[in-house]
Design a protein around this motif. Sequence first.
Motif, mmCIF file in Angstrom:
data_model
loop_
_atom_site.group_PDB
_atom_site.id
_atom_site.type_symbol
_atom_site.label_atom_id
_atom_site.label_comp_id
_atom_site.label_asym_id
_atom_site.label_seq_id
_atom_site.Cartn_x
_atom_site.Cartn_y
_atom_site.Cartn_z
ATOM 1 N N GLU A 288 0.663 -1.231 -0.063
ATOM 2 C CA GLU A 288 -0.015 -0.015 -0.063
ATOM 3 C C GLU A 288 0.708 1.193 0.030
ATOM 4 O O GLU A 288 0.294 2.112 -0.358
ATOM 5 C CB GLU A 288 -0.905 0.001 1.405
ATOM 6 C CG GLU A 288 -2.099 -1.031 1.271
ATOM 7 C CD GLU A 288 -3.200 -1.038 2.196
ATOM 8 O OE1 GLU A 288 -2.776 -0.133 3.260
ATOM 9 O OE2 GLU A 288 -3.895 -1.773 2.193
ATOM 10 N N VAL B 13 0.887 3.664 -3.014
ATOM 11 C CA VAL B 13 -0.422 4.633 -3.038
ATOM 12 C C VAL B 13 -0.139 5.966 -2.227
ATOM 13 O O VAL B 13 -0.530 7.043 -2.517
ATOM 14 C CB VAL B 13 -1.584 3.883 -2.779
ATOM 15 C CG1 VAL B 13 -2.826 4.773 -2.912
ATOM 16 C CG2 VAL B 13 -1.768 2.662 -3.758
ATOM 17 N N GLU C 61 -6.260 10.248 -7.277
ATOM 18 C CA GLU C 61 -7.525 9.075 -7.720
ATOM 19 C C GLU C 61 -7.746 9.290 -9.322
ATOM 20 O O GLU C 61 -8.209 8.103 -9.690
ATOM 21 C CB GLU C 61 -8.835 9.414 -6.884
ATOM 22 C CG GLU C 61 -8.726 9.053 -5.517
ATOM 23 C CD GLU C 61 -10.120 9.298 -4.710
ATOM 24 O OE1 GLU C 61 -10.367 8.440 -3.666
ATOM 25 O OE2 GLU C 61 -10.923 9.978 -5.268
ATOM 26 N N ASP D 105 -1.133 -9.563 -2.968
ATOM 27 C CA ASP D 105 -1.133 -8.184 -2.089
ATOM 28 C C ASP D 105 -1.366 -7.166 -3.208
ATOM 29 O O ASP D 105 -2.170 -6.462 -2.754
ATOM 30 C CB ASP D 105 0.039 -8.300 -1.569
ATOM 31 C CG ASP D 105 0.234 -9.260 -0.313
ATOM 32 O OD1 ASP D 105 -0.837 -9.754 0.089
ATOM 33 O OD2 ASP D 105 1.556 -9.581 0.076
ATOM 34 N N LEU D 106 -0.764 -7.265 -4.318
ATOM 35 C CA LEU D 106 -0.656 -6.355 -5.367
ATOM 36 C C LEU D 106 -2.229 -6.244 -5.883
ATOM 37 O O LEU D 106 -2.685 -5.133 -6.346
ATOM 38 C CB LEU D 106 0.057 -6.522 -6.495
ATOM 39 C CG LEU D 106 1.537 -6.233 -6.151
ATOM 40 C CD1 LEU D 106 2.631 -6.702 -7.194
ATOM 41 C CD2 LEU D 106 1.890 -4.509 -6.286
ATOM 42 N N ILE E 186 -5.120 -3.801 -4.913
ATOM 43 C CA ILE E 186 -4.761 -2.366 -5.299
ATOM 44 C C ILE E 186 -4.994 -2.024 -6.554
ATOM 45 O O ILE E 186 -5.391 -0.985 -6.970
ATOM 46 C CB ILE E 186 -3.251 -2.118 -4.880
ATOM 47 C CG1 ILE E 186 -2.838 -2.471 -3.413
ATOM 48 C CG2 ILE E 186 -2.883 -0.517 -5.222
ATOM 49 C CD1 ILE E 186 -3.418 -1.672 -2.460
ATOM 50 N N SER F 298 -9.418 -0.655 -4.793
ATOM 51 C CA SER F 298 -9.628 -0.515 -3.466
ATOM 52 C C SER F 298 -9.335 0.832 -2.743
ATOM 53 O O SER F 298 -9.213 1.496 -3.465
ATOM 54 C CB SER F 298 -8.987 -1.748 -2.796
ATOM 55 O OG SER F 298 -7.456 -1.525 -2.664
ATOM 56 N N THR F 299 -9.701 0.599 -1.218
ATOM 57 C CA THR F 299 -9.378 2.067 -0.655
ATOM 58 C C THR F 299 -8.007 1.528 0.210
ATOM 59 O O THR F 299 -7.826 0.929 0.709
ATOM 60 C CB THR F 299 -10.505 2.599 0.183
ATOM 61 O OG1 THR F 299 -11.060 1.119 1.165
ATOM 62 C CG2 THR F 299 -11.981 2.725 -0.838
ATOM 63 N N VAL F 300 -7.470 2.845 0.190
ATOM 64 C CA VAL F 300 -6.248 2.761 1.233
ATOM 65 C C VAL F 300 -6.180 4.071 1.970
ATOM 66 O O VAL F 300 -6.396 5.123 1.459
ATOM 67 C CB VAL F 300 -5.069 2.768 0.174
ATOM 68 C CG1 VAL F 300 -3.514 2.887 0.950
ATOM 69 C CG2 VAL F 300 -4.942 1.618 -1.057
ATOM 70 N N ASN G 242 -9.149 5.999 -3.308
ATOM 71 C CA ASN G 242 -9.667 4.935 -3.990
ATOM 72 C C ASN G 242 -8.869 4.641 -5.134
ATOM 73 O O ASN G 242 -8.516 5.747 -5.983
ATOM 74 C CB ASN G 242 -11.135 5.287 -4.272
ATOM 75 C CG ASN G 242 -11.990 4.042 -4.939
ATOM 76 O OD1 ASN G 242 -11.668 3.619 -6.032
ATOM 77 N ND2 ASN G 242 -13.067 3.681 -4.363
ATOM 78 N N THR G 243 -8.345 3.375 -5.293
ATOM 79 C CA THR G 243 -7.388 3.223 -6.554
ATOM 80 C C THR G 243 -8.167 2.730 -7.868
ATOM 81 O O THR G 243 -7.780 2.434 -8.688
ATOM 82 C CB THR G 243 -6.439 2.220 -6.124
ATOM 83 O OG1 THR G 243 -7.361 0.856 -5.831
ATOM 84 C CG2 THR G 243 -5.792 2.428 -4.608
#
Length: 463
Positions: free
Chosen positions: A101, A104, A265, A298-299, A302, A306-308, A316-317
Amino acid sequence: MLDSLEHLTPAQIVAELDKYIIGQQDAKRNVAIALRNRWRRMNADPSIQKEIVPNNILMIGATGVGKTEIARRLAKIADAPFTKVEASKFTEVGYVGRDVESMVRDLVEQSVNMVKTQKKEEVKQRAAEIVEDIILDALIPPVQGRSASPVTMSSDPNVIPENDYELNERTRERFREKIRNGELEDRKIEIRVQQSAMPGMGVMGPGMDEASMMNIQEMISGMMPKKTKKRKVTIAEARKILLEEEASKLIDMDEVKEEAIFKAENAGVIFIDEIDKVASSSKKGSGPDVSREGVQRDLLPIVEGSTVNTKYGVINTDHILFIAAGAFHVAKPSDLIPELQGRFPIRVELQSLTKDDFYQILKFPKNALTKQYEALLASENVSLSFNDEALDEIATMAYEVNAEVENIGARRLQTIMSRLLNDILFDVPDRIGANAKIIVTREMVQEKLANMVKNRDLSEYIL
């Protein structure tokens, strides 16, 4: 915020990329379409706007062929936040599943810095006026209130009677003119500058992730009183220090954060390099391959949206453009997990550089190495130029060394140019004085680099 893209058609974007990158037309066309699609989405029917997802790109090609440069230049053209990460670093112990994350968060940090710089530019004039008054107050403190008492003259012209308002104001105006004309740049004054209350503060705790730690640090830092300290600096230095401080005070950080999040975003570009290093060369097995597949998983959230949590807010990605790249010498794109493959629908294969490509890279881009060295020596009033035969010889040597030793693409030119010009760079200005004219010829290149490709073993040590 994406209005600048309105006047950039895909063909114009490619033309801009052509100024810096030689060849790779297929890759340029695909990134140009991806960039234009961002503006198209923002101007599409609002009812479907959120449903339009970016076509992420997977670039396949050896090192040094222009993958990173294409992505970086694309972001500059779009005036968009850009961050580059190496997928291989996510395999390090303690980073898997958490640090993914961070790319991001890095993107948002870039976005905040971009917006902050833009806002500071907008208030620069107003901040400069405030700074001028602060400097003037340090030189000639203002007298409070008018006084009816007669003017008291002193033998020292710098001594101003404290009760003489009119004389004080006239003197201040004279000094204001001197400040504006740059007559007092070297005079020292004492100013107060802000300093961080707790510069080396750290937060420790069990199971605490990076985002939580940053938020706690910022919260504690915000609660601490701001401290100031006195510094004695020249007026020129004071202007630089105070201008930054005053401009920061004039901008609304809430507005900056809001704008930066929107920009990250909707215009952000994340470049994931070395993605082939986390591709599993076999579908079954244990050991490193399991770890690599874990990184891919894990990647995945993202990249697919998703949201980080970041210290500036939730990001938001969904509409961030992801460009992945890798050489894929050992692994193949099909070795990536199917879900991740599906998130990079556009695949572009970049071509290895030919001798002609090397020649053009030396001659035509705006940031060509030849132009960089010419500019460096021009600062010493020495004229440097390369004739076409010399460029052709350098290109030939770069191509041959890449073939003989290891193919590192256009980066080979940096090594060759450095070796070619080191003696000249050392001799200026001691032995080669100002107004000298140096023309690099084919003979000079052959003489300086004669043994570079003759002995493979030696070449490996040189390069």
